[in-house]
Design a protein around this motif. Structure first.
Motif, short mmCIF file in Angstrom:
data_model
loop_
_atom_site.label_atom_id
_atom_site.label_comp_id
_atom_site.label_asym_id
_atom_site.label_seq_id
_atom_site.Cartn_x
_atom_site.Cartn_y
_atom_site.Cartn_z
N TYR A 232 0.83 -1.21 0.00
CA TYR A 232 0.00 0.00 0.00
C TYR A 232 0.86 1.26 0.00
O TYR A 232 1.84 1.36 0.74
N ARG A 234 -0.30 5.67 -0.90
CA ARG A 234 -1.46 6.48 -1.27
C ARG A 234 -1.68 6.46 -2.78
O ARG A 234 -2.80 6.41 -3.27
N PHE A 238 -4.50 -0.12 -2.40
CA PHE A 238 -4.21 -1.36 -1.68
C PHE A 238 -4.02 -2.52 -2.66
O PHE A 238 -4.92 -2.84 -3.44
N SER A 260 -9.49 0.30 -0.07
CA SER A 260 -9.20 0.03 1.34
C SER A 260 -8.68 -1.39 1.46
O SER A 260 -8.86 -2.21 0.54
N SER A 263 -11.77 -3.81 1.44
CA SER A 263 -12.41 -4.03 0.13
C SER A 263 -11.50 -4.83 -0.79
O SER A 263 -11.97 -5.67 -1.57
#
Length: 475
Positions: A232, A234, A238, A260, A263
């Motif tokens: 991960y 930004r 993910f 996320s 998810s």
């Protein structure tokens, strides 16, 4: 008085409304400025016994790998272990560069060390950025050189949409991959290093008296999942590569760009339950050719890198457009991996001894010319394939920007040029190529990865506009 207060509230409400409209407009502009290739997710599921693609969604779209980068760092580590260049108890010294890496990290101080096995365990569980950099420096002399070795290995494995710039996956706009390439690497790790693949199923390990828990939440949650790696930042979103074995069926799935961790995990779980039953129970041959090296790596390197004569200049200069096409710069701006909570159920693991050595004075990454025997042996073998997309092909083109009797100076010029023209060289990879003249060895500083003479000349024209001298040369 009532009229005065009414006027004040009216003006305040009007001003607030104006501010909200402006704020919304700014938010839309900022949202639209995000890098386009990281704006949506990508996924792929491959039958690990037959190579058949069971599911694909933008699998060849460019993505930031984030900590999936460490899969290649471990591939090269496993290869070094297999060939006996290092052992599980060999010390991995943390330089000032490695110790300074952003979290998540193991936290070893500059000059300290851990064993190779501890470094591996910290990478597969905690995704330790400092351990990845330290391993890269052990095997490559310095992290930049190790990144070139990583890209070279990617080409050997058929990962043609991947370029590595560091060993840990921390943000670098020039480091990118695809979901398909990550699936290829996941399959290769399992096929080629079954003796070490079990590390990827480790959910926690003991570091001294501290239990370090892993990031991969599908281990123990989905039947058959035995690794491999999460990631991960930004900019990347993910990411997750999962290997699944259930009976005679095996698949590797990749999800990149999740919004996320939850998810992303749910999407992978859905892909596994949907496509594992469709995988074949037959097959089982090697899907990824093992990256072999020449018996004489120095001769192989010379055939790949050295041109027929010194510093050739193309006879014909192709027509060049006034403005060379350049990719937009992208910037990734976050630390690696989101924090995870402690696991509630302890997982029995063996305790790994931690080795500490006396602090060394400012343990900076050694220069390429001062490589250790481990580095030298490993680099020679890896150098048989050049770390650029086309340099090992007869039709490949490169740009030469400098030549020096010192390899470190040639590399420094490559680094400086990359910083001066990041857009022009976004899809190129820098490398040094040795040649002899008058009994002295010189090193050319080149950028490879251009598929045609015209593409190389266009990039060179763009560099000259930035006052960087260069010329195009066919490999």
């Amino acid at each position: 008085m009532r009229q005065a207060l009414s006027g004040i509230f009216s003006k305040t409400a009007s001003s607030f409304k104006t501010i909200m409209v402006v704020a919304l407009a700014i938010s839309f502009v900022v949202a639209g400025a995000a890098p386009s290739f990281a704006a949506k997710s990508a996924a792929i599921v491959i039958d690990a016994k037959t190579g058949k693609v069971l599911y694909s969604s933008d699998a060849d779209g460019r993505r930031y790998p984030a900590s999936l980068t460490k899969m290649m760092t471990l591939y090269l580590t496993f290869e070094a272990l297999e060939k006996g260049r290092i052992g599980k108890n060999s010390p991995v010294v943390f330089s000032a560069n490695a110790a300074a890496q952003a979290p998540t990290k193991l936290g070893v101080k500059a000059g300290g060390s851990v064993t190779v096995e501890t470094a591996i365990l910290s990478i597969v569980t905690k995704s330790a950025n400092d351990s990845a950099s330290a391993l890269g420096e052990l095997l490559g002399g310095n992290e930049a050189n190790f990144a070139r070795m990583m890209t070279a290995k990617a080409r050997q494995l058929g990962m043609n949409g991947t370029v590595f710039r560091n060993a840990n996956g921390l943000p670098n706009p020039g480091q990118f991959t695809t979901a398909r390439d990550m699936a290829t690497l996941g399959i290769a790790l399992r096929e080629q290093f079954p003796q070490y693949y079990g590390y990827f199923s480790q959910r926690s390990f003991l570091y001294g008296r501290q239990r370090i828990n892993g990031h991969n939440r599908l281990l123990g949650r989905i039947k058959g999942v035995d690794g491999i790696k999460t990631g991960y930042t930004r900019a990347s979103g993910f990411n997750l590569v999962s290997s699944v074995a259930d009976g005679d069926r095996r698949i590797v799935g990749v999800v990149m760009g999740g919004v996320s961790g939850g998810s992303r995990d749910n999407e992978m779980a859905h892909l596994i339950t949907t496509y594992l039953p469709r995988a074949s129970t037959r097959g089982g041959g090697m899907l990824v050719a093992k990256a072999s090296t020449s018996d004489d790596p120095i001769k192989a390197l010379a055939k790949v890198l050295l041109p027929k004569h010194d510093a050739p200049t193309p006879d014909d200069k192709p027509a060049i457009a006034q403005d060379a096409t350049a990719a937009d710069d992208t910037t990734a701006t976050d630390e690696d991996n989101a924090p995870v909570a402690e696991e509630t159920t302890p997982v029995p693991t063996r305790k790994v001894k931690t080795v500490t050595v006396a602090a060394a004075p400012e343990a900076a990454a050694p220069a390429e010319t001062e490589a250790t025997p481990v580095v030298a042996a490993y680099a020679e073998q890896t150098a048989a394939v050049d770390p650029v997309k086309t340099a090992s092909l007869p039709s490949g083109w490169a740009i030469q920007v400098a030549s020096s009797p010192k390899q470190s100076e040639a590399q420094a010029f490559l680094d400086k040029t990359t910083k001066q023209a990041p857009s022009v060289l976004a899809n190129a990879s820098g490398f040094t190529a040795a040649f002899e003249k008058g009994g002295t060895t010189y090193y050319r500083a080149r950028f490879g990865g251009f598929g045609s003479k015209d593409a190389a000349w266009k990039a060179c024209t763009a560099l000259k506009k930035k006052k960087i001298e260069c010329y195009a040369v066919q490999q």
